[in-house]
Design a protein around this motif. Structure first.
Motif, mmCIF file in Angstrom:
data_model
loop_
_atom_site.group_PDB
_atom_site.id
_atom_site.type_symbol
_atom_site.label_atom_id
_atom_site.label_comp_id
_atom_site.label_asym_id
_atom_site.label_seq_id
_atom_site.Cartn_x
_atom_site.Cartn_y
_atom_site.Cartn_z
ATOM 1 N N SER A 51 0.920 -1.225 -0.206
ATOM 2 C CA SER A 51 -0.009 0.015 -0.042
ATOM 3 C C SER A 51 0.805 1.315 -0.038
ATOM 4 O O SER A 51 0.625 2.173 -0.757
ATOM 5 C CB SER A 51 -0.847 0.018 1.184
ATOM 6 O OG SER A 51 -1.894 -1.240 1.142
ATOM 7 N N ILE A 52 1.934 1.243 0.899
ATOM 8 C CA ILE A 52 2.646 2.478 0.776
ATOM 9 C C ILE A 52 3.537 2.552 -0.777
ATOM 10 O O ILE A 52 3.613 3.843 -1.004
ATOM 11 C CB ILE A 52 3.818 2.037 2.015
ATOM 12 C CG1 ILE A 52 3.287 2.428 3.320
ATOM 13 C CG2 ILE A 52 4.872 3.249 1.630
ATOM 14 C CD1 ILE A 52 4.069 2.256 4.464
ATOM 15 N N GLY A 56 2.729 5.873 -2.815
ATOM 16 C CA GLY A 56 3.911 6.658 -3.117
ATOM 17 C C GLY A 56 3.718 7.101 -4.424
ATOM 18 O O GLY A 56 4.350 7.967 -4.964
ATOM 19 N N PHE A 65 1.629 11.442 1.482
ATOM 20 C CA PHE A 65 2.196 10.340 1.545
ATOM 21 C C PHE A 65 2.979 10.262 2.853
ATOM 22 O O PHE A 65 2.900 9.053 3.457
ATOM 23 C CB PHE A 65 3.269 10.143 0.442
ATOM 24 C CG PHE A 65 4.144 8.837 0.295
ATOM 25 C CD1 PHE A 65 3.858 7.770 0.099
ATOM 26 C CD2 PHE A 65 5.316 9.147 0.792
ATOM 27 C CE1 PHE A 65 4.637 6.541 0.366
ATOM 28 C CE2 PHE A 65 6.139 8.095 1.143
ATOM 29 C CZ PHE A 65 5.878 6.704 1.059
ATOM 30 N N ALA A 69 2.209 6.992 5.098
ATOM 31 C CA ALA A 69 3.347 6.072 5.582
ATOM 32 C C ALA A 69 3.486 5.890 7.090
ATOM 33 O O ALA A 69 3.752 4.672 7.462
ATOM 34 C CB ALA A 69 4.571 6.379 4.919
#
Length: 216
Positions: A51-52, A56, A65, A69
């Motif tokens: 997902s990060i 991103g 972001f 994160a």
């Protein structure tokens, strides 16, 4: 031996066997539970990292972001620590089950001494007896400790903590090299401290424990 004595021994053996099966079932259920918890942690960690990466790419690593994160990694770290606490508790619970079953075997041997030569596991509820039950092919070595589920969670959570702190510092404007150096140091420190705390709990238990059927 009189008939009453035989009946009493038979009834005692039946009670012991029932308790033994109950302990085996409880031990199996506990082990399955902790393995499921570890699987959930790994799945959550994998999903979080994917997902990060996707967010991103979508945000060019800017805008929301950093907050996304940090929040997601923080959640995974919390779940990892809770999982580690449970794994540590289960390790001590497993020791409890092994001690209890060793005590039952001591009663088996008392009722029928000839069965002792057929037992692979120990019937002594001290540290030496437990080690023999856990690994009756020889003496336990450090590989069994370092390959355990508890050590696995220490390493995984250490990596998660280091990654979280590194990302948190990097997204706060700290130099990337400094952020990752701090993250690596914290990751190693977390694993070492976790190992020390786990060993402390284990050895404190044996210091305060009095066996009912110690090794001769």
């Amino acid at each position: 031996m009189s008939d009453d004595a035989r009946n009493t021994d038979a009834l005692t053996a039946q009670f012991l066997a029932t308790e033994h099966w109950s302990l085996l079932a409880s031990r199996s259920t506990t082990q399955n539970e902790v393995l499921t918890r570890i699987s959930i942690l790994l799945t959550l960690m994998s999903a979080a990292l994917v997902s990060i990466a996707l967010v991103g790419q979508a945000t060019a690593f800017a805008g929301i972001f950093p907050a996304f994160a940090d929040a997601l990694l923080g959640l995974v770290v919390v779940v990892g620590i809770l999982t580690q606490v449970r794994v540590t508790n289960v390790s001590m619970e497993d020791l409890m089950y092994v001690l209890a079953m060793n005590r039952l075997r001591a009663e088996y041997v008392r009722l029928a001494p000839e069965v002792a030569r057929a037992l692979s596991t120990s019937w002594h509820d001290d540290r030496e007896g437990v080690s023999h039950t856990y690994y009756f092919l020889g003496r336990r070595d450090r590989s069994q400790v370092f390959g355990s589920s508890m050590m696995f969670t220490f390493v995984v959570n250490g990596a998660l903590v280091g990654l979280f702190l590194g990302v948190l510092l990097a997204t706060s404007g700290v130099d990337v090299a400094v952020a990752w150096t701090v993250g690596i140091v914290c990751a190693v420190g977390y694993a070492v401290v976790s190992l020390w705390l786990g060993a402390r709990i284990y050895f404190r238990f044996w210091r305060d424990y009095t066996p009912a059927s110690p090794t001769d």
